[in-house]
Scaffold this motif. Structure first.
Motif, PDB file in Angstrom:
ATOM      1  N   THR A  10       0.836  -1.206   0.000  1.00  0.00           N
ATOM      2  CA  THR A  10       0.000   0.000   0.000  1.00  0.00           C
ATOM      3  C   THR A  10       0.873   1.259   0.000  1.00  0.00           C
ATOM      4  OG1 THR A  10      -1.584  -1.279   1.279  1.00  0.00           O
ATOM      5  CG2 THR A  10      -2.028   1.055   1.076  1.00  0.00           C
ATOM      6  N   LEU A  13       1.873   1.968  -3.384  1.00  0.00           N
ATOM      7  CA  LEU A  13       0.729   2.537  -4.121  1.00  0.00           C
ATOM      8  C   LEU A  13       0.560   4.025  -3.785  1.00  0.00           C
ATOM      9  CD1 LEU A  13      -1.523   1.561  -6.049  1.00  0.00           C
ATOM     10  CD2 LEU A  13      -2.969   1.228  -4.063  1.00  0.00           C
ATOM     11  N   PHE A  16       3.245   5.872  -5.574  1.00  0.00           N
ATOM     12  CA  PHE A  16       2.930   5.908  -7.013  1.00  0.00           C
ATOM     13  C   PHE A  16       1.923   7.020  -7.304  1.00  0.00           C
ATOM     14  CE2 PHE A  16       0.285   4.681 -10.611  1.00  0.00           C
ATOM     15  CZ  PHE A  16       1.224   4.357 -11.567  1.00  0.00           C
ATOM     16  N   MET A  17       0.863   7.090  -6.509  1.00  0.00           N
ATOM     17  CA  MET A  17      -0.175   8.099  -6.743  1.00  0.00           C
ATOM     18  C   MET A  17       0.370   9.514  -6.466  1.00  0.00           C
ATOM     19  SD  MET A  17      -2.711   6.700  -8.021  1.00  0.00           S
ATOM     20  CE  MET A  17      -3.194   5.009  -8.345  1.00  0.00           C
ATOM     21  N   VAL A  19       3.480  10.494  -6.861  1.00  0.00           N
ATOM     22  CA  VAL A  19       4.340  10.835  -8.006  1.00  0.00           C
ATOM     23  C   VAL A  19       3.473  11.226  -9.202  1.00  0.00           C
ATOM     24  CG1 VAL A  19       6.005   9.896  -9.683  1.00  0.00           C
ATOM     25  CG2 VAL A  19       6.296   9.433  -7.244  1.00  0.00           C
ATOM     26  N   LEU A  20       2.398  10.466  -9.417  1.00  0.00           N
ATOM     27  CA  LEU A  20       1.467  10.752 -10.525  1.00  0.00           C
ATOM     28  C   LEU A  20       0.919  12.178 -10.398  1.00  0.00           C
ATOM     29  CD1 LEU A  20       0.184   8.804 -12.783  1.00  0.00           C
ATOM     30  CD2 LEU A  20      -1.836   8.821 -11.363  1.00  0.00           C
ATOM     31  N   LEU A  21       0.533  12.522  -9.173  1.00  0.00           N
ATOM     32  CA  LEU A  21      -0.027  13.839  -8.902  1.00  0.00           C
ATOM     33  C   LEU A  21       1.031  14.929  -9.074  1.00  0.00           C
ATOM     34  CD1 LEU A  21      -2.673  15.138  -7.895  1.00  0.00           C
ATOM     35  CD2 LEU A  21      -1.825  14.894  -5.575  1.00  0.00           C
ATOM     36  N   MET A  42      -7.378   8.653  -5.665  1.00  0.00           N
ATOM     37  CA  MET A  42      -6.695   7.385  -5.345  1.00  0.00           C
ATOM     38  C   MET A  42      -5.720   7.553  -4.183  1.00  0.00           C
ATOM     39  SD  MET A  42      -7.791   4.923  -7.076  1.00  0.00           S
ATOM     40  CE  MET A  42      -9.379   5.347  -7.711  1.00  0.00           C
ATOM     41  N   ALA A  46      -5.878   5.307  -0.999  1.00  0.00           N
ATOM     42  CA  ALA A  46      -4.724   4.480  -0.620  1.00  0.00           C
ATOM     43  C   ALA A  46      -4.265   4.816   0.802  1.00  0.00           C
ATOM     44  CB  ALA A  46      -3.586   4.693  -1.611  1.00  0.00           C
TER      45      ALA A  46
ATOM     46  N   TRP B 165     -13.184  -2.084  -2.134  1.00  0.00           N
ATOM     47  CA  TRP B 165     -12.287  -0.923  -1.940  1.00  0.00           C
ATOM     48  C   TRP B 165     -10.969  -1.165  -2.671  1.00  0.00           C
ATOM     49  CZ3 TRP B 165     -13.198   3.767   0.136  1.00  0.00           C
ATOM     50  CH2 TRP B 165     -12.106   4.558   0.490  1.00  0.00           C
ATOM     51  N   LEU B 169      -9.139   0.568  -6.020  1.00  0.00           N
ATOM     52  CA  LEU B 169      -7.728   0.989  -6.059  1.00  0.00           C
ATOM     53  C   LEU B 169      -7.005   0.356  -7.253  1.00  0.00           C
ATOM     54  CD1 LEU B 169      -6.654   0.852  -2.292  1.00  0.00           C
ATOM     55  CD2 LEU B 169      -6.653   2.864  -3.752  1.00  0.00           C
ATOM     56  N   TYR B 191       4.373  11.071 -18.447  1.00  0.00           N
ATOM     57  CA  TYR B 191       4.874   9.972 -17.607  1.00  0.00           C
ATOM     58  C   TYR B 191       5.806   8.989 -18.329  1.00  0.00           C
ATOM     59  CZ  TYR B 191       1.067  11.680 -14.706  1.00  0.00           C
ATOM     60  OH  TYR B 191       0.222  12.481 -13.979  1.00  0.00           O
ATOM     61  N   TYR B 431      -5.965  -7.964  -4.457  1.00  0.00           N
ATOM     62  CA  TYR B 431      -6.378  -6.865  -5.330  1.00  0.00           C
ATOM     63  C   TYR B 431      -6.874  -7.481  -6.640  1.00  0.00           C
ATOM     64  CZ  TYR B 431      -4.105  -3.322  -2.383  1.00  0.00           C
ATOM     65  OH  TYR B 431      -3.769  -2.499  -1.352  1.00  0.00           O
TER      66      TYR B 431
END
Lengths: 178, 495
Positions: A10, A13, A16-17, A19-21, A42, A46, B165, B169, B191, B431
């Motif tokens: 997690t 994750l 990752f989110m 960095v994306l932002l 996200m 997360a 949930w 994700l 990216y 997941y």
């Protein structure tokens, strides 16, 4: 606080989110709109997931973290007491449970997956610097003999047979230029 | 659609297409027999092989493989008490009990007949549903496509196996992967972090191979030893009596096939649920329940009819809406996209013959394995004594070399390996892989339809068209459903 492997996933994750932002800030308004929107939502989700994993007591206030799917859940499997009775009658030996676990691919220890991933990284390097005609038999023989601890002959037989079959399939039949 | 019926039938029965169908069906049957491996794995490994083929032959081979795995799983469930796939798990209860009584042939015959006829029922319902696709084309525009994609993802998250949930994700992660590469709307390169390979975005072949073949191989390495040491020690006599038993219990068969089809239609649910629900229904509605679990043929017919009918059902949302009904269909959807066929409301207009090819392939693959499977079932069960540590490395090299063979880029292999590790972690920590894949496949459509709607009508454009608003309302309802059901249950339980 309880740190687990699941929490580590997690955290990856969350990073990752984040960095994306962060990277999205550098794009024009049209290009960044959806990435920003998604990454923000996200990231929050997360982080909630992470809180639930690090602090098990908090899960009481976050029931959705433990909720099962509406249809494909365990309850689906005991549709009625009759079915449960039938299942119990059949589940008469521990071996059955073992086979069932095998059928759905239950995860096991840490080392085997780690060795498999390490072996595949070496295979990719071998594939890049030689060719699949060499990489496949070399990887199969060494992996089966060293990691899977099978006999020399069994490892050799699998390596040669699969190597030949793949040569026929990819080189002769498909004409792949690799 | 009728104009495509005969040409598609001629195409599938002509050489060499029929060989690809038979080859695909036998491979699917083989993967069904091997526990731990099933439809998604055979499709992921076949994908690079079909890349250079004519698209018609490729989809026939892929559908043939997907349609045949269920019966392969049932053979080992009946003969050696080890279901090859999760969708055959309920067949064990009475199938293996019959084998222990020396009636394996009776059970196999009933399973084969129920499978073939179940597939026909599913395919018939699919055929009747397809004209709906044509009607939808006229009513759908950008907002509807956007809302439909969101609704599909919501359904998969809430209804598919695991925690909703985490499924959301996973879908978010998959959607974010679709941002990588050149943005079609603005031309911005996003990216890529200086890696030229990523300009075209993340390619589907390595993702599918990684998520379903490599991840499964890593997981297999964890389950050391052979799948089953049990050997069938019975003759396969009584096959025709088994086939006859399906017709003697035709009402039960038809009910189970309809249950399977309906469950197949619900996105993301799949055969693992269908066979248990059908088995439960057979037990609950039987007048004499005493035989169940001890070798009642009805306990074989019901799950077998359901788990083969569900494939036809699963193709309904896959072909009409572009939203897959099962894991196999998710991979198949990716495969169709790679061959230039975009499932969705326009499919029947642009590629009407493809839908019929898929239907024919589904039915014919079940007939092929129904016949061939009976003949070779017993010797093939010995494959389950192969140690998983021998099978897993073979899947690894087949997957990675397959990813390499598609374009000859080593980067594809690296992506397949990376997604394999991610897929393994997703399996381990519950997941949803299907949610990731679907979000990645639907990503470009979601982004384009979002911007096009916004440009043409502004934000209100999503809500001021009746179908779009209706789809939005359904999405909200689906997302609120678990909470609503909880409230209803609580209200009922309080006096």
């Amino acid at each position: 606080m309880r740190f687990s492997a699941s929490a580590a996933v997690t955290i990856v994750l969350v990073i990752f989110m984040a960095v994306l932002l962060y990277v999205a800030q550098g794009y024009g308004p049209r290009a960044r709109l959806l990435p920003q929107l998604l990454a923000s939502v996200m990231l929050v989700m997360a982080l909630i997931q992470l809180v639930g994993e690090l602090f098990p007591a908090a899960r009481r206030f976050l029931p959705f973290l433990e909720q099962e799917s509406l249809i494909a859940n365990k309850r689906t499997q005991d549709i009625s007491e009759d079915v449960r009775a039938v299942m119990d009658a059949n589940r008469d030996s521990p071996a059955d449970a073992d086979r069932e676990s095998a059928a759905i691919g239950q995860p096991g220890t840490f080392w085997m997956p780690a060795l498999s991933i390490g072996g595949m990284i070496l295979f990719v390097a071998l594939l890049h610097y030689t060719s699949f005609r060499i990489a496949v038999p070399v990887f199969l023989f060494s992996f089966i003999y060293i990691v899977a601890r099978q006999t020399f002959l069994a490892s050799l037989a699998v390596a040669v047979t699969v190597g030949l079959a793949m040569f026929v399939l990819f080189d002769l039949v498909l004409g792949a230029r690799i | 659609m009728l104009e495509h019926a005969i040409p598609a039938l001629v195409q599938i029965l002509s050489f060499p297409t029929i060989w690809f169908l038979i080859g695909g069906a036998l491979l699917g049957f083989l993967f069904g027999i091997l526990p731990g491996l099933s439809g998604p794995q055979v499709l992921a490994l076949l994908l690079p092989v079909t890349f250079a083929m004519d698209s018609g032959q490729a989809i026939v081979m892929l559908m043939g493989a997907a349609g045949a795995t269920a019966f392969g799983g049932s053979v080992t469930a009946i003969l050696i008490n080890a279901p090859g796939t999760a969708q055959s798990a309920a067949t064990v209860f009475d199938g293996y009990a019959l084998t222990r009584k020396g009636q394996a042939g009776y059970a196999i015959g009933a399973a084969a007949a129920a499978s073939v006829l179940g597939a026909i029922v599913g395919a018939a319902i699919l055929t009747l549903s397809l004209p709906l696709g044509r009607q939808l084309v006229l009513a759908f525009s950008f907002p509807e496509y956007f809302m439909l994609s969101i609704m599909g993802l919501a359904m998969i998250a809430i209804l598919a196996q695991g925690n909703p949930w985490k499924a959301i994700l996973a879908a978010g992660f998959g959607f974010s992967l679709s941002f990588i590469g050149i943005d079609q709307q603005s031309g911005t390169i996003r990216y890529t972090f200086g890696w030229d390979y990523l300009w075209d975005g993340i390619k589907l072949v390595p993702v599918i191979i990684g998520l379903f073949a490599i991840a499964e191989a890593i997981s297999l390495m964890s389950t050391r030893g052979a799948i089953s040491r049990e050997r069938p020690n019975t003759t396969l006599s009584g096959i025709f009596s088994g086939i006859g038993a399906v017709f003697q219990n035709f009402g039960l068969f038809l009910r189970s096939a309809l249950i399977g089809t309906v469950i197949g239609i619900i996105p993301g649910v799949g055969g693992a649920v269908a066979n248990f629900v059908a088995y439960g229904n057979a037990v609950a509605t039987a007048r004499d329940k005493s035989g169940f679990g001890k070798g009642d043929i009805r306990g074989v017919i019901a799950p077998e009819a359901a788990n083969n009918a569900k494939d036809g059902g699963a193709l309904v949302p896959t072909l009409i809406f572009g939203i897959p009904g099962s894991l196999e269909m998710a991979v198949l959807l990716g495969a169709l996209t790679l061959h230039g066929i975009n499932p969705g409301p326009r499919l029947m207009l642009d590629h009407g013959n493809v839908a019929l090819l898929l239907i024919y392939a589904l039915v014919l693959s079940n007939i092929v394995v129904g016949i061939v499977g009976i003949a070779i079932a017993k010797p093939l069960t010995y494959l389950t004594s192969l140690r998983t540590v021998l099978i897993a490395p073979i899947i690894m090299v087949l997957g990675l070399v397959g990813a390499y063979a598609t374009n000859g880029y080593i980067e594809d292999v690296i992506i397949a390996l990376a997604l394999g590790v991610i897929g393994y972690l997703m399996m381990r920590f519950n997941y949803s892989r299907i949610a990731l894949l679907i979000a990645l496949v639907l990503g470009p459509l979601l982004q384009n339809s979002f911007h096009q709607t916004n440009d043409l009508w502004g934000p209100v454009g999503f809500f001021n068209r009746p179908i779009s608003l209706g789809l939005f309302a359904i999405t909200v309802l689906i997302l609120c459903l678990p909470g609503l059901l909880k409230l209803i249950r609580r209200a009922r339980s309080t006096p």
